[in-house]
Design a protein around this motif. Structure first.
Motif, PDB file in Angstrom:
ATOM      1  N   TYR A 353       2.132 -16.281 -19.187  1.00  0.00           N
ATOM      2  CA  TYR A 353       3.492 -16.329 -19.726  1.00  0.00           C
ATOM      3  C   TYR A 353       4.509 -16.584 -18.619  1.00  0.00           C
ATOM      4  CZ  TYR A 353       7.860 -14.430 -21.660  1.00  0.00           C
ATOM      5  OH  TYR A 353       9.162 -14.251 -22.052  1.00  0.00           O
ATOM      6  N   VAL A 354       4.314 -15.962 -17.456  1.00  0.00           N
ATOM      7  CA  VAL A 354       5.259 -16.123 -16.352  1.00  0.00           C
ATOM      8  C   VAL A 354       5.047 -17.443 -15.618  1.00  0.00           C
ATOM      9  CG1 VAL A 354       6.025 -15.177 -14.144  1.00  0.00           C
ATOM     10  CG2 VAL A 354       5.469 -13.636 -16.031  1.00  0.00           C
ATOM     11  N   SER A 359      10.740 -18.126 -14.690  1.00  0.00           N
ATOM     12  CA  SER A 359      12.175 -17.894 -14.840  1.00  0.00           C
ATOM     13  C   SER A 359      12.439 -16.412 -14.624  1.00  0.00           C
ATOM     14  CB  SER A 359      12.670 -18.307 -16.238  1.00  0.00           C
ATOM     15  OG  SER A 359      12.125 -17.467 -17.233  1.00  0.00           O
ATOM     16  N   GLU A 361      14.096 -14.467 -16.566  1.00  0.00           N
ATOM     17  CA  GLU A 361      13.941 -13.744 -17.821  1.00  0.00           C
ATOM     18  C   GLU A 361      12.475 -13.414 -18.104  1.00  0.00           C
ATOM     19  OE1 GLU A 361      15.619 -16.552 -17.413  1.00  0.00           O
ATOM     20  OE2 GLU A 361      17.668 -15.741 -17.522  1.00  0.00           O
ATOM     21  N   ARG A 362      11.590 -14.402 -17.926  1.00  0.00           N
ATOM     22  CA  ARG A 362      10.160 -14.160 -18.182  1.00  0.00           C
ATOM     23  C   ARG A 362       9.578 -13.156 -17.194  1.00  0.00           C
ATOM     24  NH1 ARG A 362       6.585 -18.919 -20.733  1.00  0.00           N
ATOM     25  NH2 ARG A 362       8.046 -19.607 -22.344  1.00  0.00           N
ATOM     26  N   ALA A 366       7.802  -9.491 -18.111  1.00  0.00           N
ATOM     27  CA  ALA A 366       6.474  -9.145 -17.610  1.00  0.00           C
ATOM     28  C   ALA A 366       6.504  -7.871 -16.773  1.00  0.00           C
ATOM     29  CB  ALA A 366       5.906 -10.303 -16.789  1.00  0.00           C
TER      30      ALA A 366
END
Length: 468
Positions: A353-354, A359, A361-362, A366
């Motif tokens: 996901y990261v 970013s 935000e991500r 996490a």
């Protein structure tokens, strides 16, 4: 061999149930004699010492890139940062030796004396880190002094977590050992809060030149000031009730050799290493290594990682005690297995996901998710480890098992993952590292506890929740 297994099984059985027998009248009387202010001082002094330890370690990790420039100039940035991370790892390599020496000292002379000695040693090593001139001024003496400071710090903190955990658990009333022990983990979250906040302020308000010239030294110098304060507070803390009872029933201070410890507590020590491994790996990957990972792999500013770490430090101030309370209510090991498995399942998707779209935000999402899992896994760790060993060998038992596991899966994590990432070229290396650590923990804990947890529950039905 059979004698060793019987003794280890006995220790493990006792540990599986923190309250497997009624509290002795001597311990109850000693605890009743403690004033509320004395209990608060015992908790605060343990939290302060463990917090100072983690503050120093995290600050080094956050400024490892700057420290590499000041003390380890090399032909390439990669070699320079690897030298700095290797120095970071040295402190962990010597931790088991410090744990053995200080753990045996605490079991022989008392928790309070050992903790006073530890905090002074930590303050001296931190002060040395902050005052040592750079390579440009004194040449090879500069990295040599930094390595020496890390060795001294590693020896000192080798006994810090174990002795503080023993003190907290031995001060705890029946039914609250995991909760009291969780304050040792709360100290780590406070250190994360303080170190990330300090790092964020310095990196956002100073230029790179100022940071290299003097800015990185400020946290170490401030950290050293906590030493005298902690020593004063600990000097006023009474010895733990359970240790007082042990000394009252023995004509002389207990003497435990390393060979005797391995014979009597070998299986309990293996269980403790399994308990710690996955939490240590998660902690160091998402806190210590993240400073390097964010800049080198995600190509994001360090301040982004520090903001997330600061918020996670605040969050853990509440999550660790909550985790300890839940462990007292439902059983620490009943929570350990499902939480560890769930974390193994989530670790890889979280990094994907990261990495797929880096970013701020991500990364923040996490960091928060990993923090929740870390608190669920680690909140009860001090209580779990301390209750695995009898009072006479508690500090040395926790110190040896904790430091070996943290060295292998925590302290070496930044160095190991950086090297593996360089060889593989994959930004997902930390995820595989966490999955491996989780599998190691599950196998080791299950193998050392198999066949005993159920027997404990049957033998002590009134304390079944604690026996989990």
């Amino acid at each position: 061999m059979h004698a060793m297994n019987r003794q280890s099984t006995s220790n493990l059985t006792v540990s599986a149930d923190p309250e497997n027998s009624a509290e002795s009248s001597a311990v109850a009387q000693a605890r009743a004699a403690l004033s509320p202010s004395m209990v608060r001082r015992a908790i605060f002094s343990s939290v302060l010492g463990n917090g100072l330890e983690w503050f120093d370690f995290l600050i080094y990790a956050y400024f490892s890139k700057t420290i590499a420039q000041v003390f380890f100039p090399a032909g390439s940035g990669f070699l320079s940062i690897m030298l700095a991370l290797a120095t970071f790892a040295i402190g962990f390599v010597v931790r088991p030796f410090g744990g053995i020496l200080l753990g045996l000292y605490a079991d022989r002379m008392g928790r309070s004396r050992a903790l006073s000695l530890i905090i002074i040693s930590m303050a001296v090593s931190t002060l040395l880190m902050g005052l040592t001139p750079g390579y440009a001024h004194i040449g090879l003496a500069a990295p040599a002094l930094i390595v020496f400071a890390r060795v001294l710090q590693g020896l000192s903190v080798g006994g810090q977590f174990a002795t503080a955990s023993a003190m907290l658990v031995e001060y705890a009333p029946p039914g609250r050992k995991m909760y009291y022990g969780s304050f040792n983990m709360t100290a780590q979250s406070f250190a994360l809060l303080l170190s990330s906040g300090t790092g964020y302020l310095l990196t956002t308000h100073l230029t790179h030149a100022q940071l290299v010239a003097w800015g990185w030294r400020v946290p170490f110098l401030c950290g050293a000031l906590a030493g005298p304060i902690g020593f004063y507070i600990r000097h006023r803390v009474a010895e733990s009730p359970e240790f007082v009872e042990l000394r009252a029933h023995e004509s002389r201070a207990p003497r435990t050799t390393l060979r005797q410890f391995c014979r009597d507590n070998g299986r309990a020590a293996l269980c403790a290493m399994g308990v710690i491994a996955v939490g240590a790996a998660t902690n160091y990957v998402w806190h210590s290594y993240m400073a390097v990972y964010v800049e080198r792999q995600l190509h994001l500013p360090l301040a982004v990682a520090l903001r997330g770490a600061f918020f996670c430090g605040v969050l853990n101030l509440f999550l660790f005690p909550l985790s300890g309370k839940l462990a007292d209510r439902f059983g620490a090991y009943r929570l350990f297995y499902p939480v560890t498995i769930a974390w193994m399942v989530c670790a890889y998707p979280l990094f994907v996901y990261v990495v797929s779209a880096p970013s701020a935000e991500r990364l923040f999402v996490a960091q928060v998710i990993s923090t929740v899992f870390l608190a669920a896994m680690s909140g009860a760790h001090p209580g779990m480890l301390a209750t695995l060993f009898p009072v006479r060998s508690r500090s040395s038992g926790v110190a040896i098992s904790y430091n070996i596991a943290v060295t292998l899966f925590g302290g070496l994590a930044p160095f190991t993952i950086t090297g593996l990432t360089r060889m593989s070229g994959s930004s997902l290396t930390p995820a595989f590292y966490l999955i491996f650590a989780g599998l190691f923990s599950l196998v080791l804990v299950y193998g050392t506890r198999r066949g005993h947890a159920r027997a404990d529950g049957e033998r002590h039905p009134s304390t079944r929740n604690s026996a989990a």
